[in-house]
Scaffold this motif. Structure first.
Motif, PDB file in Angstrom:
ATOM      1  N   ASP A 169      25.889   2.570  17.149  1.00  0.00           N
ATOM      2  CA  ASP A 169      26.551   1.375  17.289  1.00  0.00           C
ATOM      3  C   ASP A 169      28.008   1.552  16.404  1.00  0.00           C
ATOM      4  O   ASP A 169      28.816   1.340  16.912  1.00  0.00           O
ATOM      5  CB  ASP A 169      25.901   0.196  17.206  1.00  0.00           C
ATOM      6  CG  ASP A 169      24.828  -0.179  18.175  1.00  0.00           C
ATOM      7  OD1 ASP A 169      25.156   0.286  19.489  1.00  0.00           O
ATOM      8  OD2 ASP A 169      23.663  -0.760  17.975  1.00  0.00           O
ATOM      9  N   MET A 170      27.656   1.957  15.347  1.00  0.00           N
ATOM     10  CA  MET A 170      28.692   1.913  14.329  1.00  0.00           C
ATOM     11  C   MET A 170      28.450   3.180  13.355  1.00  0.00           C
ATOM     12  O   MET A 170      27.362   3.186  13.015  1.00  0.00           O
ATOM     13  CB  MET A 170      28.969   0.853  13.536  1.00  0.00           C
ATOM     14  CG  MET A 170      29.542  -0.323  14.439  1.00  0.00           C
ATOM     15  SD  MET A 170      29.890  -1.796  13.274  1.00  0.00           S
ATOM     16  CE  MET A 170      28.323  -2.742  13.558  1.00  0.00           C
ATOM     17  N   LEU A 171      29.400   3.917  13.105  1.00  0.00           N
ATOM     18  CA  LEU A 171      29.338   5.044  12.014  1.00  0.00           C
ATOM     19  C   LEU A 171      30.134   4.618  10.944  1.00  0.00           C
ATOM     20  O   LEU A 171      31.491   4.582  11.152  1.00  0.00           O
ATOM     21  CB  LEU A 171      29.573   6.504  12.654  1.00  0.00           C
ATOM     22  CG  LEU A 171      30.017   7.470  11.650  1.00  0.00           C
ATOM     23  CD1 LEU A 171      28.429   7.727  10.776  1.00  0.00           C
ATOM     24  CD2 LEU A 171      29.916   8.804  12.297  1.00  0.00           C
ATOM     25  N   LEU A 172      29.823   4.303   9.671  1.00  0.00           N
ATOM     26  CA  LEU A 172      30.593   4.211   8.529  1.00  0.00           C
ATOM     27  C   LEU A 172      30.840   5.300   7.758  1.00  0.00           C
ATOM     28  O   LEU A 172      29.907   6.272   7.429  1.00  0.00           O
ATOM     29  CB  LEU A 172      30.039   3.265   7.815  1.00  0.00           C
ATOM     30  CG  LEU A 172      29.367   1.726   8.337  1.00  0.00           C
ATOM     31  CD1 LEU A 172      29.184   1.028   7.391  1.00  0.00           C
ATOM     32  CD2 LEU A 172      30.840   1.241   8.898  1.00  0.00           C
ATOM     33  N   THR A 173      32.003   5.886   7.477  1.00  0.00           N
ATOM     34  CA  THR A 173      32.411   7.205   6.541  1.00  0.00           C
ATOM     35  C   THR A 173      33.064   6.659   5.456  1.00  0.00           C
ATOM     36  O   THR A 173      34.033   5.747   5.444  1.00  0.00           O
ATOM     37  CB  THR A 173      32.853   8.298   7.448  1.00  0.00           C
ATOM     38  OG1 THR A 173      34.172   7.654   8.113  1.00  0.00           O
ATOM     39  CG2 THR A 173      31.981   8.707   8.576  1.00  0.00           C
ATOM     40  N   ASP A 174      32.932   7.583   4.439  1.00  0.00           N
ATOM     41  CA  ASP A 174      33.813   7.360   3.214  1.00  0.00           C
ATOM     42  C   ASP A 174      33.684   8.426   2.391  1.00  0.00           C
ATOM     43  O   ASP A 174      32.503   9.326   2.370  1.00  0.00           O
ATOM     44  CB  ASP A 174      33.064   6.209   2.107  1.00  0.00           C
ATOM     45  CG  ASP A 174      34.129   5.921   1.027  1.00  0.00           C
ATOM     46  OD1 ASP A 174      34.793   5.055   1.132  1.00  0.00           O
ATOM     47  OD2 ASP A 174      33.706   6.580  -0.004  1.00  0.00           O
ATOM     48  N   PRO A 175      34.895   9.169   1.717  1.00  0.00           N
ATOM     49  CA  PRO A 175      34.660  10.585   1.032  1.00  0.00           C
ATOM     50  C   PRO A 175      33.755  10.408  -0.024  1.00  0.00           C
ATOM     51  O   PRO A 175      33.256  11.609  -0.562  1.00  0.00           O
ATOM     52  CB  PRO A 175      36.078  10.797   0.724  1.00  0.00           C
ATOM     53  CG  PRO A 175      36.708   9.158   0.776  1.00  0.00           C
ATOM     54  CD  PRO A 175      36.184   8.360   1.880  1.00  0.00           C
ATOM     55  N   ASP A 176      33.531   9.195  -0.794  1.00  0.00           N
ATOM     56  CA  ASP A 176      32.503   9.140  -1.970  1.00  0.00           C
ATOM     57  C   ASP A 176      31.191   8.780  -1.545  1.00  0.00           C
ATOM     58  O   ASP A 176      30.176   9.108  -2.249  1.00  0.00           O
ATOM     59  CB  ASP A 176      33.224   8.142  -3.040  1.00  0.00           C
ATOM     60  CG  ASP A 176      34.609   8.479  -3.543  1.00  0.00           C
ATOM     61  OD1 ASP A 176      34.550   9.926  -3.802  1.00  0.00           O
ATOM     62  OD2 ASP A 176      35.379   7.829  -3.703  1.00  0.00           O
ATOM     63  N   ARG A 177      30.994   7.751  -0.598  1.00  0.00           N
ATOM     64  CA  ARG A 177      29.696   7.515  -0.079  1.00  0.00           C
ATOM     65  C   ARG A 177      29.135   8.041   1.011  1.00  0.00           C
ATOM     66  O   ARG A 177      27.896   7.860   1.104  1.00  0.00           O
ATOM     67  CB  ARG A 177      29.949   5.912   0.334  1.00  0.00           C
ATOM     68  CG  ARG A 177      30.374   5.053  -0.781  1.00  0.00           C
ATOM     69  CD  ARG A 177      30.700   3.625  -0.316  1.00  0.00           C
ATOM     70  NE  ARG A 177      31.331   2.765  -1.367  1.00  0.00           N
ATOM     71  CZ  ARG A 177      30.554   2.211  -2.204  1.00  0.00           C
ATOM     72  NH1 ARG A 177      29.046   2.023  -2.069  1.00  0.00           N
ATOM     73  NH2 ARG A 177      30.868   1.366  -3.148  1.00  0.00           N
TER      74      ARG A 177
END
Length: 239
Positions: A119-127
């Motif tokens: 449903d949702m993909l969250l991305t972050d360079p640190d997390r």
């Protein structure tokens, strides 16, 4: 989430063929409309129930009216399963669900797992990555308690296992149970109606998948996420 136009009150005659319902409008006219919920809608389909409908003028739509809410014992219950992802995103961006608002990007409907879409993909360079699955909740048979599912869901159990796979691959896996009613203070998995899903949930939690329950404020004007509620997570001795 505000509705574009005021919802229209009506009285439910029947819901049938999963996608259809008949209702009587305030002027006494009988209409057939579209039901955006393929589930059992247990406890929400009693003839004579007060319901609330959205109206759509598009020439490509077969039915002008769409079922949005059912009133049960004075409580407004949202039944449109097309809304939970949008509401969950609102809750995330508002900082209502842990640290999820700190991720740099949020993408909808991304391919992952075994021929599935998250449903949702969250991305972050640190997390790193967080895979978020959202389930709509409208079932309540005990005052103050929301439950999921209201009928067996093989697909739901598959989603749980895939989230566990993501955690074992080094990512975060997150379940959000989006409760489209405001009379619930606690949420739990409905083990008696779907023991397979309940055991899959417990097994997945043991693999490190996180779970949150979010209730909503529901009215004919808007549905809005209203923060987290407690989760009752019973253990299953025979896992």
């Amino acid at each position: 989430m505000m509705f574009d136009r005021p919802l229209v009150p009506a009285i439910l005659v029947q819901r049938y063929k999963r996608f259809l319902f008949d209702a009587v409008l305030g002027d006494g006219s009988l209409i057939t409309g579209f039901c955006p919920n393929t589930g059992s809608m247990r406890g929400l389909t009693a003839p004579g129930s007060r319901i609330w409908l959205s109206e759509h003028d598009s020439a490509t739509r077969k039915y002008r009216h769409m079922l949005e809410m059912v009133e049960v014992d004075g409580t407004m219950v949202g039944v449109n399963t097309g809304l939970p992802n949008r509401l969950a995103e609102e809750a995330i961006r508002a900082g209502q669900i842990g640290d999820l608002h700190l991720y740099a990007t949020l993408q909808r409907e991304q391919k992952y797992g075994r021929n599935s879409r998250i449903d949702m993909l969250l991305t972050d360079p640190d997390r790193g990555c967080a895979y978020v699955e959202v389930k709509n909740v409208h079932f309540s048979r005990t005052g103050g308690l929301g439950e999921f599912p209201d009928s067996p869901t093989v697909r739901g159990a598959k989603h749980l296992e895939e989230l566990g796979d993501m955690v074992e691959a080094g990512h975060r896996g997150i379940m959000i149970y989006l409760i489209q009613r405001d009379d619930c203070a606690t949420f739990r998995i409905c083990g008696d109606l779907d023991p397979v899903y309940a055991k899959a949930f417990e097994r997945t939690r043991g693999r490190g998948v996180e779970a949150f329950a979010v209730k909503c404020r529901v009215s004919p004007q808007q549905i809005a996420p209203d923060g987290l509620i407690a989760m009752d997570e019973p253990a299953f001795a025979d896992l």
